[in-house]
Enzyme design. Structure first.
Site, short mmCIF file in Angstrom:
data_model
loop_
_atom_site.label_atom_id
_atom_site.label_comp_id
_atom_site.label_asym_id
_atom_site.label_seq_id
_atom_site.Cartn_x
_atom_site.Cartn_y
_atom_site.Cartn_z
CE LYS A 1 -3.91 -2.45 1.99
NZ LYS A 1 -4.85 -2.71 3.07
CD GLN B 1 -3.78 -4.39 6.22
OE1 GLN B 1 -4.01 -3.34 5.64
NE2 GLN B 1 -3.93 -5.57 5.63
CG ASP C 1 -10.03 -0.74 4.01
OD1 ASP C 1 -9.70 -1.09 2.87
OD2 ASP C 1 -9.30 -0.86 5.01
N1 GUN Z 1 -6.92 -7.28 5.51
C1 GUN Z 1 -7.12 -8.06 4.41
N2 GUN Z 1 -7.66 -7.32 3.41
C2 GUN Z 1 -7.79 -6.06 3.88
C3 GUN Z 1 -8.28 -4.87 3.31
O1 GUN Z 1 -8.72 -4.79 2.16
N3 GUN Z 1 -8.26 -3.77 4.14
C4 GUN Z 1 -7.81 -3.81 5.43
N4 GUN Z 1 -7.85 -2.69 6.16
N5 GUN Z 1 -7.35 -4.93 5.99
C5 GUN Z 1 -7.33 -6.04 5.22
#
Ligand code: GUN
Length: 278
Positions: A47, A91, A114
């Site tokens: 990211k 996350q 998200d």
């Molecule tokens: N953990 C696995 N996929 C994701 C995601 O798309 N966003 C976040 N914040 N955590 C994750």
């Protein structure tokens, strides 16, 4: 045949890069990571890498595994009010002592890029036309669209009902006129559904769960997750056998992560544009 998520993601990054270069102000995206889950660290690094590539200002707050829930909620409150935070993510997964739902729903929906909060999930359920949606289901829909696979009239099976993939993906498929079956741990016979399916999306996190005998010769397989054990990657679908036969299948893992992160960046810019229109 392979559905090439990596290639599609790189095309999306180039489009986004052009878009960001035309903006007059900086876009801020922040992330919270608690603990040292290896997958999460790899994910967050991706990211960060792609945000920087796009000149999005990315900042990570990384806390120890035993970080206190209340302190985390305080940090979220601070980010909710911070003018220099357009959007932020927490996350997942969080360590077991932290209540994930409580934490996610503490995020201001306008900053929830998200699309995990209750309010934003609701917009997806009623198909609010301005919606973004969580990154993993969005890449699946985007990839199908890029390969001209219209889900209208199709029988789609989604394996697993998690809040971040299975449920939103089922809703997105339904919103696009697919006929949906969502299978889970209490489904009597999953292959009864998958054998008849036009598209199977498998996000169960169980190595080689979906095998060739569970599908038909035209089934398109979207393999969402994979597991790493002893440095070896195991896909949810028996990737090699299925791909060596006749079915279209997503490439994992490169395609999955490339697409998920591309969707996060796309959401960040969409959210920026929505806010600026107001
Ligand atoms: N953990 C696995 N996929 C994701 C995601 O798309 N966003 C976040 N914040 N955590 C994750």
């Amino acid at each position: 045949m392979i559905i090439d998520g990596k290639k599609v993601a790189s095309e999306i990054y180039e489009e986004l890069k052009k878009e960001v270069s035309n903006l007059s102000e900086k876009v801020y995206l922040k992330a919270i990571l608690v603990g040292n889950n290896e997958d999460s660290i790899r994910y967050i690094n991706q990211k960060k890498k792609w945000a920087e590539y796009l000149w999005i200002d990315f900042e990570l707050f990384h806390y120890e595994e035993n970080f206190d829930e209340q302190e985390l909620l305080n940090k979220i409150e601070w980010l909710n009010d911070d003018k220099k935070t357009h959007w932020f993510i927490v996350q997942l997964p969080l360590p077991k002592h932290i209540d994930t739902a409580k934490v996610i729903n503490a995020i201001k929906p306008e900053k929830d890029v998200d699309w995990f909060t209750k309010q934003n999930f609701w917009k997806l359920a009623i198909w609010d036309s301005s919606f973004l949606a969580s990154c993993t289901p969005t890449w699946i829909m985007t990839l199908l669209e890029k390969y001209n696979i219209d889900v209208t009239w199709k029988d789609v099976v989604v394996i697993w009902r998690s809040n971040i993939v299975g449920k939103p993906l089922s809703l997105m498929m339904l919103n696009n006129s697919a006929t949906i079956t969502t299978c889970h741990s209490r489904t009597k016979d999953i292959s009864y559904y998958t054998k008849k399916a036009d598209i199977v999306c498998v996000a169960i996190w169980k190595p080689w769960f979906l095998t060739l005998d569970m599908i038909n010769k035209n089934t398109i397989v979207i393999d969402v997750w994979f597991t790493v054990r002893d440095w070896k990657i195991y896909w949810d679908a028996d990737f090699e056998t299925i791909n060596n036969n006749w079915n279209m299948i997503t490439p994992v893992p490169g395609g999955v992560w490339a697409m998920t992160v591309a969707m996060l960046m796309q959401n960040t810019l969409k959210a920026y544009n929505i806010q600026n229109e107001k």
